[in-house]
Write an enzyme that holds these catalytic residues in place. Structure first.
Site, PDB file in Angstrom:
ATOM      1  N   ALA A 106       0.824  -1.213   0.000  1.00 37.36           N
ATOM      2  CA  ALA A 106       0.000   0.000   0.000  1.00 37.36           C
ATOM      3  C   ALA A 106       0.855   1.257   0.000  1.00 37.36           C
ATOM      4  O   ALA A 106       0.510   2.265   0.604  1.00 37.36           O
ATOM      5  CB  ALA A 106      -0.957  -0.020   1.192  1.00 37.36           C
ATOM      6  N   GLY A 107       2.005   1.202  -0.669  1.00 35.13           N
ATOM      7  CA  GLY A 107       2.784   2.418  -0.890  1.00 35.13           C
ATOM      8  C   GLY A 107       2.291   3.123  -2.142  1.00 35.13           C
ATOM      9  O   GLY A 107       1.192   2.841  -2.642  1.00 35.13           O
ATOM     10  N   ALA A 165       3.106   3.065  -5.410  1.00 31.27           N
ATOM     11  CA  ALA A 165       2.824   2.288  -6.623  1.00 31.27           C
ATOM     12  C   ALA A 165       1.558   1.458  -6.439  1.00 31.27           C
ATOM     13  O   ALA A 165       0.694   1.405  -7.320  1.00 31.27           O
ATOM     14  CB  ALA A 165       4.005   1.386  -6.965  1.00 31.27           C
ATOM     15  N   GLY A 166       1.439   0.804  -5.286  1.00 34.68           N
ATOM     16  CA  GLY A 166       0.284  -0.049  -5.035  1.00 34.68           C
ATOM     17  C   GLY A 166      -1.015   0.734  -5.025  1.00 34.68           C
ATOM     18  O   GLY A 166      -2.009   0.335  -5.637  1.00 34.68           O
ATOM     19  N   PHE A 217      18.127  18.997  -8.055  1.00 34.82           N
ATOM     20  CA  PHE A 217      18.402  17.694  -7.465  1.00 34.82           C
ATOM     21  C   PHE A 217      19.558  17.062  -8.216  1.00 34.82           C
ATOM     22  O   PHE A 217      19.845  17.429  -9.363  1.00 34.82           O
ATOM     23  CB  PHE A 217      17.159  16.793  -7.561  1.00 34.82           C
ATOM     24  CG  PHE A 217      16.645  16.340  -6.219  1.00 34.82           C
ATOM     25  CD1 PHE A 217      15.841  17.156  -5.455  1.00 34.82           C
ATOM     26  CD2 PHE A 217      16.986  15.081  -5.722  1.00 34.82           C
ATOM     27  CE1 PHE A 217      15.378  16.734  -4.222  1.00 34.82           C
ATOM     28  CE2 PHE A 217      16.513  14.653  -4.489  1.00 34.82           C
ATOM     29  CZ  PHE A 217      15.707  15.474  -3.728  1.00 34.82           C
ATOM     30  N   ASP A 271       9.715  -8.676   0.351  1.00 32.85           N
ATOM     31  CA  ASP A 271       8.836  -9.851   0.366  1.00 32.85           C
ATOM     32  C   ASP A 271       8.397 -10.284  -1.032  1.00 32.85           C
ATOM     33  O   ASP A 271       8.417 -11.471  -1.355  1.00 32.85           O
ATOM     34  CB  ASP A 271       7.598  -9.570   1.228  1.00 32.85           C
ATOM     35  CG  ASP A 271       7.965  -9.163   2.651  1.00 32.85           C
ATOM     36  OD1 ASP A 271       9.065  -9.534   3.104  1.00 32.85           O
ATOM     37  OD2 ASP A 271       7.160  -8.470   3.298  1.00 32.85           O
ATOM     38  N   GLN A 316      21.913   1.026  -4.384  1.00 30.33           N
ATOM     39  CA  GLN A 316      22.366   2.406  -4.179  1.00 30.33           C
ATOM     40  C   GLN A 316      22.584   2.756  -2.708  1.00 30.33           C
ATOM     41  O   GLN A 316      21.721   2.508  -1.870  1.00 30.33           O
ATOM     42  CB  GLN A 316      21.327   3.368  -4.750  1.00 30.33           C
ATOM     43  CG  GLN A 316      21.679   4.838  -4.535  1.00 30.33           C
ATOM     44  CD  GLN A 316      20.718   5.752  -5.279  1.00 30.33           C
ATOM     45  OE1 GLN A 316      19.637   6.054  -4.797  1.00 30.33           O
ATOM     46  NE2 GLN A 316      21.089   6.164  -6.469  1.00 30.33           N
ATOM     47  N   HIS A 343      22.804   6.002  -0.515  1.00 32.32           N
ATOM     48  CA  HIS A 343      22.563   7.440  -0.515  1.00 32.32           C
ATOM     49  C   HIS A 343      23.707   8.094   0.258  1.00 32.32           C
ATOM     50  O   HIS A 343      24.090   7.600   1.313  1.00 32.32           O
ATOM     51  CB  HIS A 343      21.215   7.725   0.153  1.00 32.32           C
ATOM     52  CG  HIS A 343      20.730   9.128  -0.037  1.00 32.32           C
ATOM     53  ND1 HIS A 343      21.325  10.211   0.581  1.00 32.32           N
ATOM     54  CD2 HIS A 343      19.709   9.635  -0.775  1.00 32.32           C
ATOM     55  CE1 HIS A 343      20.679  11.318   0.231  1.00 32.32           C
ATOM     56  NE2 HIS A 343      19.699  10.993  -0.597  1.00 32.32           N
ATOM     57  N   LEU A 354      17.612   9.004   6.521  1.00 35.56           N
ATOM     58  CA  LEU A 354      17.863   9.800   5.331  1.00 35.56           C
ATOM     59  C   LEU A 354      17.857  11.303   5.595  1.00 35.56           C
ATOM     60  O   LEU A 354      16.957  11.827   6.238  1.00 35.56           O
ATOM     61  CB  LEU A 354      16.779   9.471   4.295  1.00 35.56           C
ATOM     62  CG  LEU A 354      16.897  10.182   2.950  1.00 35.56           C
ATOM     63  CD1 LEU A 354      18.119   9.699   2.204  1.00 35.56           C
ATOM     64  CD2 LEU A 354      15.642   9.920   2.122  1.00 35.56           C
ATOM     65  N   THR A 414      17.692  14.315   3.082  1.00 43.85           N
ATOM     66  CA  THR A 414      17.405  14.446   1.650  1.00 43.85           C
ATOM     67  C   THR A 414      18.484  15.206   0.872  1.00 43.85           C
ATOM     68  O   THR A 414      19.090  16.159   1.362  1.00 43.85           O
ATOM     69  CB  THR A 414      16.051  15.136   1.421  1.00 43.85           C
ATOM     70  OG1 THR A 414      15.888  15.363   0.008  1.00 43.85           O
ATOM     71  CG2 THR A 414      15.968  16.487   2.111  1.00 43.85           C
ATOM     72  N   GLU A 415      18.624  14.764  -0.388  1.00 45.13           N
ATOM     73  CA  GLU A 415      19.474  15.454  -1.350  1.00 45.13           C
ATOM     74  C   GLU A 415      19.004  16.896  -1.564  1.00 45.13           C
ATOM     75  O   GLU A 415      19.776  17.740  -2.028  1.00 45.13           O
ATOM     76  CB  GLU A 415      19.351  14.669  -2.666  1.00 45.13           C
ATOM     77  CG  GLU A 415      20.408  14.869  -3.678  1.00 45.13           C
ATOM     78  CD  GLU A 415      20.283  13.809  -4.773  1.00 45.13           C
ATOM     79  OE1 GLU A 415      20.152  12.615  -4.472  1.00 45.13           O
ATOM     80  OE2 GLU A 415      20.297  14.196  -5.944  1.00 45.13           O
ATOM     81  N   ARG A 472      24.254  10.082  -7.035  1.00 48.77           N
ATOM     82  CA  ARG A 472      24.519   9.545  -5.698  1.00 48.77           C
ATOM     83  C   ARG A 472      25.678   8.555  -5.655  1.00 48.77           C
ATOM     84  O   ARG A 472      26.435   8.532  -4.690  1.00 48.77           O
ATOM     85  CB  ARG A 472      23.254   8.858  -5.180  1.00 48.77           C
ATOM     86  CG  ARG A 472      22.176   9.867  -4.888  1.00 48.77           C
ATOM     87  CD  ARG A 472      20.863   9.201  -4.561  1.00 48.77           C
ATOM     88  NE  ARG A 472      19.865  10.214  -4.231  1.00 48.77           N
ATOM     89  CZ  ARG A 472      18.591   9.946  -4.006  1.00 48.77           C
ATOM     90  NH1 ARG A 472      18.146   8.698  -4.089  1.00 48.77           N
ATOM     91  NH2 ARG A 472      17.754  10.918  -3.714  1.00 48.77           N
ATOM     92  N   HIS A 490      20.175   2.456   0.529  1.00 48.93           N
ATOM     93  CA  HIS A 490      18.970   3.241   0.278  1.00 48.93           C
ATOM     94  C   HIS A 490      17.993   2.628  -0.715  1.00 48.93           C
ATOM     95  O   HIS A 490      16.790   2.620  -0.485  1.00 48.93           O
ATOM     96  CB  HIS A 490      19.392   4.617  -0.214  1.00 48.93           C
ATOM     97  CG  HIS A 490      18.278   5.599  -0.401  1.00 48.93           C
ATOM     98  ND1 HIS A 490      17.436   5.945   0.629  1.00 48.93           N
ATOM     99  CD2 HIS A 490      17.877   6.309  -1.474  1.00 48.93           C
ATOM    100  CE1 HIS A 490      16.557   6.828   0.187  1.00 48.93           C
ATOM    101  NE2 HIS A 490      16.786   7.056  -1.083  1.00 48.93           N
ATOM    102  N   GLU A 506       9.584   0.141  -6.279  1.00 51.43           N
ATOM    103  CA  GLU A 506      10.963  -0.280  -6.035  1.00 51.43           C
ATOM    104  C   GLU A 506      11.163  -1.777  -6.212  1.00 51.43           C
ATOM    105  O   GLU A 506      12.239  -2.220  -6.614  1.00 51.43           O
ATOM    106  CB  GLU A 506      11.432   0.136  -4.630  1.00 51.43           C
ATOM    107  CG  GLU A 506      12.920  -0.166  -4.421  1.00 51.43           C
ATOM    108  CD  GLU A 506      13.475   0.320  -3.093  1.00 51.43           C
ATOM    109  OE1 GLU A 506      12.832   1.144  -2.436  1.00 51.43           O
ATOM    110  OE2 GLU A 506      14.574  -0.129  -2.734  1.00 51.43           O
ATOM    111  N   ARG A 565      20.117   5.039  -9.659  1.00 49.21           N
ATOM    112  CA  ARG A 565      18.923   5.873  -9.784  1.00 49.21           C
ATOM    113  C   ARG A 565      19.243   7.326  -9.449  1.00 49.21           C
ATOM    114  O   ARG A 565      19.998   7.609  -8.531  1.00 49.21           O
ATOM    115  CB  ARG A 565      17.845   5.369  -8.824  1.00 49.21           C
ATOM    116  CG  ARG A 565      16.635   6.262  -8.766  1.00 49.21           C
ATOM    117  CD  ARG A 565      15.500   5.673  -7.988  1.00 49.21           C
ATOM    118  NE  ARG A 565      15.671   5.661  -6.548  1.00 49.21           N
ATOM    119  CZ  ARG A 565      15.617   6.738  -5.766  1.00 49.21           C
ATOM    120  NH1 ARG A 565      15.420   7.938  -6.291  1.00 49.21           N
ATOM    121  NH2 ARG A 565      15.750   6.628  -4.461  1.00 49.21           N
ATOM    122  N   LEU A 571      10.004   8.364  -6.861  1.00 47.30           N
ATOM    123  CA  LEU A 571       8.610   8.806  -6.773  1.00 47.30           C
ATOM    124  C   LEU A 571       7.990   8.909  -8.166  1.00 47.30           C
ATOM    125  O   LEU A 571       6.826   8.586  -8.372  1.00 47.30           O
ATOM    126  CB  LEU A 571       8.511  10.148  -6.024  1.00 47.30           C
ATOM    127  CG  LEU A 571       8.839  10.085  -4.528  1.00 47.30           C
ATOM    128  CD1 LEU A 571       8.778  11.470  -3.891  1.00 47.30           C
ATOM    129  CD2 LEU A 571       7.896   9.140  -3.793  1.00 47.30           C
TER     130      LEU A 571
END
Lengths: 237, 577
Positions: free
Chosen positions: B11-12, B14-15, B114, B215, B234, B236, B246, B248-249, B280, B350, B381, B392, B398
């Protein structure tokens, strides 16, 4: 340093009611309490029931009552809740919701209350090939509400739910509704009104500020609830 | 038994995006081992790249090129072009669904710089990352979940998928366990999408959540599905010292500078044009070199040495407005206000560039010619499209979630209209039930936690930023032994309800499988490319290695084959910034 954790335990399959279990562990003052709890689970007692995920205060999984106050265990360092000479920390599950097991509570009622206020963007404008315009000032008006991570701390700390009205939808639901009500692009206030202007909606709030005091995201929750009350009154007059 | 036309696992971002699309035509449910808003998409901070050109000229073709070059030319170029082109519409759609982006004075979506995102094929940094302060992932996750509430998408919270039913090359459903009761359920489906995220927890220092245990990748690999490019992992450059949380960049996008113990802006020596906004992999290697050459803050070259990320010159107001969460993390975990003192950081595990191989519609691929399963999808991912190649770029995770989550969901919506459920035997979950009963048998066994720590240590020391044959062979041997020990692990907790130990042991099994696959694929690739940097093969070798790895579990062993890289738009060139 040596510290003692007093953790409230409850396993629905073997226990009639919750009890306290003590654990002695070594920890640094700068350790996260979550790390210490997971160390206990890993090395002393794998049956300890706990929710966790991101471990840095953004996912909202590990809210619990620590020394009597709602906090995220991952955002709480040992030095925040213990001293060398006073190294006992008491850990209990959130209040106002049924205990499932140890530090895990049943979150269904909280999420039902949250969902009932229609916490989503409502607009008559057709989605298109451009962004809706919004000035930085308009965007700033709902900055408070968008910080909410639905961690349930405010709902647990709310004395109104504890003492007066267990059906009060609770602080987070109002914050989430206001996040949209105060968004210049949103047109859903009237659709949210029946749930907010309701005996279990915003009105049970007695401005006792417990929610604001415990919010790990620093949201001015009580103020947001009062502004919502005023907005409803303005709408009706 | 449950029956849904489309099942989404995870449930992130993409899901949830796939669920929104699939539910337009099909009866859809989302299974997640977490509550929905707890997923790790919510921890993404800095931004989502899209060539809107709101502040300066920008073009999707520049974004696509940067993505290809950032990936050290292992990126499939047609996929990168779709990523860059679809990103624009995806960002507008998110905004139109209510996402509270930060704004320009004119009321447009604000954009910032970025790493690796440039104007005109590498000339200079460009403002491409659309953002909501430093909570961009949180807002994407919230917005998509809000839309799922609006559209009445069904959720099975705290359901853990334990097996996937594949007959021939068709997916028929899943077996999943309910944490609350310990019961095992059969889910029949016409189409299943895996969006289960990454597996940073194979490493000791990681930005990843406890839940990021790969999983989906592990379950599918067990069922004979290949995994692609697993050697590319990767680091980070900026995780909080000791914890890996993290930073952030976007701190560097807003002007932050990396400094060594002497206060030198060391990136001047490694990437003279893009400096602190180089990709990165290059910055993590540069930090590694600085520390190795005793210019870290401690100066002893040890594994826990670190460098400084300096944002003091940005000013308190800018930091509080644009990087409020970073400021809070720094105060909480480092005891430092970033407006006053630099932050202590080092690289942190990361992101997995590799994963379940898919085509452009998220359909899972099963051989080197690109043939796909029916009714089996992956996105985010856990998938490998491949848009990230060997490394990446920041914000592109995102972008990938929304672009390919959406495309996969749209394809599922079409697919389920013409498909049937097929037949699934009601005793399909028996194998899982037996395995779990065995796991719960109370007997003396090794401690799963020691096993986890050993794996994380071995991976961190030997399969990290800089690799060589000797260390990786050592790691491979150690992992082989750890996988053996794992078979003796039992759960001491006999309970059915809310047995988190059984869940954690299952997750550990997944991590061990994937760690073994990472090191095996890394040993196999005899070159340096992107995040895969070898001392014994220091150069990129396009003649022999411009190809994707596909790897299958065959019993205890791994079989490796290859797939062509799409290089239809840009000729591979040496990578300089």
């Amino acid at each position: 340093m040596k510290i003692t954790l007093e953790i409230q335990r409850f396993n629905p399959e073997t226990d009639i009611k919750p009890y306290t279990q003590k654990y002695a562990v070594n920890a640094e003052l700068t350790d996260r309490l979550l790390s210490v709890l997971l160390e206990i689970k890993a090395t002393q007692d794998p049956t300890l029931g706990i929710r966790r995920s991101c471990a840095h205060g953004v996912c909202g999984s590990d809210a619990m009552v620590i020394n009597g106050k709602e906090r995220l265990a991952c955002k709480t360092l040992i030095q925040d809740v213990a001293r060398e000479e006073e190294a006992t920390i008491r850990v209990e599950p959130l209040r106002n919701l049924p205990i499932q097991r140890d530090l895990m509570v049943d979150q269904h009622k909280f999420f039902e209350n949250y969902m009932c206020v229609k916490p989503y963007f409502i607009s008559s404008e057709e989605p298109g090939k451009k962004e809706f315009r919004q000035s930085p000032e308009e965007r700033q008006k709902f900055e408070e509400g968008i910080k909410c991570i639905l961690c349930i701390s405010c709902y647990s700390a709310c004395p109104v739910i504890q003492e007066v009205n267990p059906n009060f939808i609770g602080p987070a639901a109002v914050v989430q509704a206001s996040r949209f009500n105060d968004d210049s692009r949103d047109e859903g206030f009237e659709e949210r009104l029946p749930q907010l202007d309701h005996p279990d909606g915003v009105w049970p709030c007695e401005s006792r500020f417990e929610c604001t005091r415990v919010c790990p995201r620093g949201i001015k929750i009580t103020k947001t609830i009062n502004l919502t009350k005023r907005k409803i009154q303005r709408q009706k007059s | 038994m449950f029956e849904y036309e489309a099942l989404i696992v995870g449930a992130g971002g993409a899901g949830l995006y796939a669920a929104l699309e699939a539910s337009k035509t099909g009866k859809t449910a989302v299974l997640s081992k977490l509550y929905p808003v707890r997923s790790h998409t919510g921890a993404a901070q800095g931004g989502i790249g899209a060539a809107l050109g709101n502040l300066e000229e920008d073009k999707p073709i520049w974004h696509a090129f940067d993505t290809v070059k950032g990936g050290d030319y292992l990126t499939d170029q047609n996929a990168a072009s779709i990523l860059a082109e679809d990103a624009i519409q995806a960002v507008y759609e998110l905004e139109n669904k209510g996402l509270p982006f930060s704004r320009t004075p004119q009321g447009l979506i604000d954009q910032r710089r970025f790493g690796g995102h440039t104007r005109n094929f590498g000339e200079a940094p460009v403002r491409r990352a659309c953002y909501a302060a430093d909570r961009t992932g949180h807002m994407i996750l919230q917005t998509l979940f809000q839309q799922c509430i609006k559209e009445n998408v069904a959720f099975f919270d705290e359901y853990t998928v334990l097996d996937v039913l594949i007959q021939g090359h068709q997916c028929r459903g899943l077996v999943a366990g309910d944490l609350a009761t310990g019961e095992i359920h059969l889910f029949k489906a016409k189409a299943v999408l895996f969006a289960t995220g990454g597996f940073g927890r194979i490493f000791r220092i990681t930005s990843n959540a406890y839940a990021n245990t790969g999983d989906g990748q592990a379950l599918l690999a067990k069922r004979g599905v290949p995994l692609e490019d697993m050697e590319f992992y990767q680091f980070h450059p900026t995780g909080i010292r000791g914890l890996g949380i993290l930073i952030t960049e976007a701190v560097r996008g807003e002007g932050g500078i990396l400094r060594n113990a002497k206060g030198e802006r060391f990136m001047e020596r490694y990437a003279p044009t893009l400096l602190d906004l180089a990709p990165r992999d290059m910055i993590s290697r540069a930090i590694h070199t600085e520390i190795q050459e005793l210019r870290g803050v401690k100066g002893d070259g040890s594994v826990d040495d670190y460098i400084y990320l300096d944002a003091t010159h940005l000013g308190k107001d800018a930091i509080e407005a644009k990087l409020p969460d970073i400021a809070e993390f720094s105060r909480t975990y480092l005891g430092v206000d970033p407006a006053e003192k630099p932050m202590s950081v080092h690289p942190t595990a990361h992101y997995a560039m590799g994963g379940i191989p898919t085509d452009l519609d998220g359909r899972v691929i099963f051989d080197s010619s690109g043939k796909t399963y029916e009714g089996l999808y992956a996105a985010g991912e856990c998938a490998c499209v491949s848009v990230h190649g060997a490394n990446r770029l920041g914000t592109n995770s995102l972008v990938e979630l929304v672009v390919f989550g959406r495309r996969a969901g749209q394809h599922m919506a079409q697919f389920v209209k013409g498909a049937d459920f097929g037949t699934v035997s009601a005793d399909a979950p028996e194998a899982v039930r037996k395995r779990l009963a065995e796991l719960r048998r109370q007997e003396k066994c090794p401690n799963p936690e020691s096993l986890r720590r050993e794996m994380q240590h071995v991976m961190m020391e030997n399969v990290g930023i800089i690799r060589n044959r000797e260390n990786m062979a050592k790691a491979q041997k150690a992992l082989r032994e750890l996988r053996q020990v794992y078979t003796q692990i039992r759960a001491n907790d006999p309970s059915r309800a809310f047995n988190t130990q059984v869940l954690e042991i299952t997750e550990l099994g997944h991590l061990l499988e994937l760690a073994y696959m990472v090191v095996t694929c890394a040993l196999n690739r005899q070159e340096s490319r992107g995040a895969h940097a070898r001392e014994d093969f220091a150069e990129r070798d396009d003649n022999n290695w411009l190809k994707h790895t596909l790897a299958w579990f065959e019993g205890e062993n791994i079989r490796i084959d290859y797939r062509n890289v799409d290089i239809s738009r840009w000729e591979p060139k040496p990578r300089k910034y």
